[in-house]
Design a protein around this motif. Structure first.
Motif, PDB file in Angstrom:
ATOM      1  N   TYR A 181      -2.888  -0.286  -1.653  1.00  0.00           N
ATOM      2  CA  TYR A 181      -3.093   0.816  -2.322  1.00  0.00           C
ATOM      3  C   TYR A 181      -4.345   1.089  -3.548  1.00  0.00           C
ATOM      4  N   LYS A 182      -4.859   1.887  -3.729  1.00  0.00           N
ATOM      5  CA  LYS A 182      -5.264   2.108  -5.621  1.00  0.00           C
ATOM      6  C   LYS A 182      -6.067   3.210  -5.634  1.00  0.00           C
ATOM      7  N   PRO A 183      -6.096   4.225  -6.716  1.00  0.00           N
ATOM      8  CA  PRO A 183      -6.437   5.616  -6.838  1.00  0.00           C
ATOM      9  C   PRO A 183      -8.016   5.762  -6.364  1.00  0.00           C
ATOM     10  N   ALA A 249      -7.919   1.621 -16.288  1.00  0.00           N
ATOM     11  CA  ALA A 249      -7.501   1.018 -14.939  1.00  0.00           C
ATOM     12  C   ALA A 249      -6.888   0.154 -14.467  1.00  0.00           C
ATOM     13  N   ASP A 250      -7.974  -0.626 -13.521  1.00  0.00           N
ATOM     14  CA  ASP A 250      -7.808  -1.724 -13.145  1.00  0.00           C
ATOM     15  C   ASP A 250      -8.372  -2.767 -13.518  1.00  0.00           C
ATOM     16  N   ASP A 251      -7.771  -3.365 -14.858  1.00  0.00           N
ATOM     17  CA  ASP A 251      -8.858  -4.046 -15.970  1.00  0.00           C
ATOM     18  C   ASP A 251      -8.349  -5.209 -15.222  1.00  0.00           C
ATOM     19  N   ASP A 252      -7.371  -5.851 -14.754  1.00  0.00           N
ATOM     20  CA  ASP A 252      -6.651  -7.587 -14.362  1.00  0.00           C
ATOM     21  C   ASP A 252      -6.832  -8.122 -15.899  1.00  0.00           C
ATOM     22  N   LEU A 253      -5.857  -7.503 -16.385  1.00  0.00           N
ATOM     23  CA  LEU A 253      -5.504  -8.339 -17.808  1.00  0.00           C
ATOM     24  C   LEU A 253      -4.537  -9.191 -17.138  1.00  0.00           C
ATOM     25  N   ILE A 288      -0.160 -12.913  -7.922  1.00  0.00           N
ATOM     26  CA  ILE A 288      -0.868 -12.819  -9.659  1.00  0.00           C
ATOM     27  C   ILE A 288      -2.309 -11.671  -8.651  1.00  0.00           C
ATOM     28  N   ASP A 289      -2.911 -10.848  -9.652  1.00  0.00           N
ATOM     29  CA  ASP A 289      -4.372 -10.682  -9.285  1.00  0.00           C
ATOM     30  C   ASP A 289      -5.447 -10.376 -10.292  1.00  0.00           C
ATOM     31  N   GLN A 290      -5.286 -11.664 -11.003  1.00  0.00           N
ATOM     32  CA  GLN A 290      -5.825 -11.437 -12.036  1.00  0.00           C
ATOM     33  C   GLN A 290      -7.305 -12.033 -11.975  1.00  0.00           C
TER      34      GLN A 290
END
Ligand code: RM4
Ligand code: MN
Ligand code: MN
Length: 393
Positions: A181-183, A249-253, A288-290
């Motif tokens: 999910y993702k807002p 937000a979805d920064d993927d750091l 991991i999702d970066q």
């Protein structure tokens, strides 16, 4: 906790790295190339193999079907390539967002062609999973709308339910479907699977092998992710994680770079569910999702997984007997103190010891740097990349 028990938990704590974390990535404002970044699936698997070689905890690699399997590739060859590099193929991620046909969504789109296209692609992805020996189908949808009234939300919901059910039925019995999910983003008004409640409802209606995937970056600021995690475990609906960290937000750091205590609290809820409530947490897929836009890719991945291990180990050390006692006495200071105490413990010596037992260097980053891997591949790959025209307009 005794050392052997901790080491056993660490043995079971495998983290899957994503193929896309090794490739050149950027933001919508530009892409900065790294000479050592991987371009082909062979290179991505080689890099993932290097991470596993130095950390001993990343035996599988998530793949993105569109980015990793060019037309005509035999999936079994990719599986063999993975083995050659000392890893195996993990979660299969269909791509339901890049094709032009997906302008108004994939399975929720009012465009019948888009829905049919998505359907075929997911069935192909299931077969691909079969061929590479993967038992995870990981679904993320960019579906949503940008403006109020743009489309009928309930109709879209029913389209999603229908598609997930069909795909669930098409999966082999030992495959798990993960529903992410993702807002918001790329849709800015409504996203068809916006939060964990919707993901749970969709997964439940899809069938028993569908679970929820929690991407830590996919929450609105301030969301209590560990609470969501605890609820999902108790509902037997937690399928896995996409780990990353974020400031906005979805920064993927990289995981733990912004708020390591938050990651610790997630692991604490997992261990608490297992140790206090007897919940089976062995099936949770840690992935991991970066996308490392600026950090060197492999170093960023090694930093991430060693950080994950440290935070996981700290969570294992929470004195749960003491915690239950403090909770029973309603002593908030002592209860919180149990968490703080574990979080403050320096687990690095223990992890060094665990690595020695696994036959790897106690300091993966140092060992990787000393190996000269990056300079070598930068030379090989950089020369070839330099000869190619940039694909970024
Ligand atoms: C999304 C989501 C998905 C990932 C894509 C590339 O935001 O996190 O899991 O596959 O990005
Ligand atoms: Mn994700
Ligand atoms: Mn994301």
């Amino acid at each position: 906790m005794d050392r052997d028990k901790l080491f056993q938990l660490l043995d079971e704590f495998n983290i899957e790295t994503p193929s896309w974390g090794y490739a050149d990535t950027g933001t919508r404002f530009g892409k900065f190339f790294q000479p050592a970044a991987a371009s082909t699936i062979d290179e991505k698997l080689a890099d993932a193999g290097a991470v596993h070689q130095f950390t001993a905890c990343c035996p599988s690699v998530a793949v993105h079907v569109l980015w990793d399997f060019s037309v005509g590739t035999d999936a079994r060859d990719v599986a063999k390539l993975a083995v050659k590099h000392g890893v195996r193929i993990g979660a299969i991620n269909p791509n339901l967002f890049q094709d032009q046909v997906y302008k108004f969504g994939s399975v929720c789109s009012p465009n019948e062609n888009a829905r049919a296209h998505a359907h075929r692609h997911v069935l192909d992805s299931i077969n691909l999973g079969r061929a590479v020996g993967s038992n995870l189908l990981s679904l993320w949808f960019a579906d949503g709308t940008n403006y109020p009234g743009q489309d009928d939300i309930i109709t879209r919901k029913r389209r999603m339910e229908g598609a997930l059910r069909q795909w669930h039925d098409a999966m082999p019995g030992d495959m798990t479907m993960l529903v992410e999910y993702k807002p918001f983003e790329p849709a800015f008004y409504h996203t068809d699977i916006a939060d964990w409640g919707m993901a749970t409802a969709f997964a439940r209606s899809a069938g028993p092998n569908a679970k929820v995937l929690v991407d830590t970056g996919h929450h609105l600021p301030g969301a209590n992710i560990e609470h969501i995690v605890a609820c999902l475990i108790d509902e037997d609906m937690l399928g896995g994680f996409h780990f990353n960290d974020r400031k906005y937000a979805d920064d993927d750091l990289t995981l733990g770079s912004i708020d390591p205590y938050a990651v610790f609290r997630i692991f604490h809820e997992i261990r608490n569910a297992a140790d206090i409530h007897g919940r089976d947490v062995s099936g949770i897929a840690y992935m991991i999702d970066q996308s490392h836009n600026l950090k060197p890719k492999i170093e960023a991945m090694i930093q991430t997984v060693t950080t994950a291990q440290e935070l996981f180990a700290k969570a294992c050390l929470v004195d749960r007997k003491k915690l239950v006692d403090a909770q029973t006495r309603m002593d908030i200071i002592d209860a919180e103190g149990c968490l703080k105490e574990a979080f403050a413990t320096d687990v690095r010596p223990m992890l060094s010891e665990w690595r020695k037992r696994k036959g790897v260097d106690p300091d993966p980053m140092k060992a990787y740097r000393a190996s000269g891997y990056e300079a070598r591949v930068a030379k090989e790959r950089g020369a070839r990349k330099g000869a190619q025209a940039s694909s970024y307009a």
